[in-house]
Write an enzyme that holds these catalytic residues in place. Structure first.
Site, PDB file in Angstrom:
ATOM      1  N   LYS A  52       0.843  -1.201   0.000  1.00  0.00           N
ATOM      2  CA  LYS A  52       0.000   0.000   0.000  1.00  0.00           C
ATOM      3  C   LYS A  52       0.880   1.254   0.000  1.00  0.00           C
ATOM      4  CE  LYS A  52      -3.860  -2.449   1.983  1.00  0.00           C
ATOM      5  NZ  LYS A  52      -4.616  -2.888   3.160  1.00  0.00           N
ATOM      6  N   GLN A  96      -4.904  -1.685   9.256  1.00  0.00           N
ATOM      7  CA  GLN A  96      -4.727  -3.005   8.632  1.00  0.00           C
ATOM      8  C   GLN A  96      -5.330  -4.086   9.531  1.00  0.00           C
ATOM      9  OE1 GLN A  96      -3.359  -3.633   5.485  1.00  0.00           O
ATOM     10  NE2 GLN A  96      -4.108  -5.707   5.903  1.00  0.00           N
ATOM     11  N   ASP A 119     -11.215   2.580   3.267  1.00  0.00           N
ATOM     12  CA  ASP A 119     -11.490   1.149   3.089  1.00  0.00           C
ATOM     13  C   ASP A 119     -12.989   0.896   2.870  1.00  0.00           C
ATOM     14  OD1 ASP A 119      -9.411  -0.640   2.914  1.00  0.00           O
ATOM     15  OD2 ASP A 119      -9.063  -0.739   5.082  1.00  0.00           O
TER      16      ASP A 119
END
Ligand code: NAP
Length: 279
Positions: A52, A96, A119
């Site tokens: 990422k 995460q 997200d």
């Protein structure tokens, strides 16, 4: 099979478009910044986080990295999220997953401000997707829509079957296909006569979490089969939820694993970071 859907190529195409867009934004004095938080050092998570950050660098999005020890208290993580929520220079916050067991994942995801939830996991964004309002959309299913569109596959009016109903893949996938005017059926572990339903699909999305679960018997001739699954076998080789060898001869189009849906997730994360919520 007539078409092998190339996720590697399409994700690169999207990242290149975003890089150009980001250069334009910078020329107008605008910046984008993604804060990535990892708690503990799960090796798979470390690879995802590294990728990422690499994608941010490529596209031109700044990234802030927080690597917290596994024993970090939930309150400490929540305090960091609150601080980042309040920082005007941070547009996106990503925690995460999975988190260590002593931390409540739901409380953490709820703490992220919906307008920074790149997200697309916050209930406000999930709700906006369901009622057709603008919001961040979960990256993997958003990537599947891009794969279909950029491969010239029409969704409108098509029988779409989604195998799996998880909050991060199956449900948002179904909502997005519906938004594109597909006729959508969701299957799960209690579905009866599964193959009868999947054989109706013009577009079948497999997000079942079981290696090579979908074989040629699940599909009709000429179907489009999208494989969201990622599994590593004993020799370390990757495979998906679809048994590619038996599905490919019957299908019109299939996504491979690796190189199909996988690379799209990070590309769509970058799209969320660069574009924000488009009204
Ligand atoms: P998940 O949370 O385990 O959900 C699996 C879904 O499949 C559940 O809804 C489950 O039904 C259903 N299911 C399980 N066994 C079934 C059966 N025998 N028949 C019909 N349905 C069945 O998995 P997920 O998080 O959605 O992920 C799915 C796959 O995608 C995994 O392989 C994961 O690694 C992969 N993934 C890939 C990406 C990417 O970037 N490419 C991102 C996320 C996930 P119930 O709800 O009834 O239990």
């Amino acid at each position: 099979m007539e078409l092998l859907i190339d996720g590697k190529r399409i994700s690169q195409e999207i990242k290149d478009e975003l890089r150009e867009r980001m250069a334009e934004l910078k020329a107008q004095g605008a910046e984008r910044c993604l804060a990535v938080i990892q708690v503990g050092n799960d090796p798979a998570s470390s690879v995802y986080v590294r990728n990422k950050k690499k994608a941010c660098e490529y596209v031109g999005v700044d990234s802030l990295s927080y690597e917290l020890p596994a024993e970090t208290a939930e309150e400490e993580l929540l305090a960091l999220i609150r601080e980042l929520n309040g920082r005007p220079d941070v547009n996106g916050i990503l925690v995460q997953l999975p988190l260590p067991r002593h931390i409540n994942e739901e409380r953490v995801l709820l703490a992220i401000a919906p307008e920074k939830d790149v997200d697309g996991f916050h209930p406000v964004n999930v709700g906006n997707l369901s009622i057709g309002r603008p919001g961040y959309v979960s990256c993997t299913p958003a990537g599947v829509i891009q794969l279909l569109k950029r491969s010239g596959i029409e969704i409108e009016g098509k029988e779409c079957v989604v195998l799996g109903r998880s909050n991060i893949v199956g449900k948002p996938m179904a909502m997005l296909l519906l938004r594109e005017n597909g006729t959508v059926t969701i299957c799960h572990s209690r579905t009866q006569n599964l193959k009868e339903i999947t054989r109706r699909a013009d577009i079948l999305v497999a997000a079942v979490g079981k290696p090579k679960f979908v074989d040629g018997d699940f599909i009709k001739d000429g179907a489009v089969v999208i494989d969201v699954g990622i599994h590593r076998n004993a020799e370390g080789k990757l495979c998906g939820d679809v048994d590619f060898a038996s599905v490919a001869p019957k299908a019109y189009a299939v996504t491979p694993v690796p190189g199909g849906v996988g690379p799209m997730t990070i590309a769509m994360l970058m799209a969320n970071c660069v574009n924000g919520i488009e009204e």
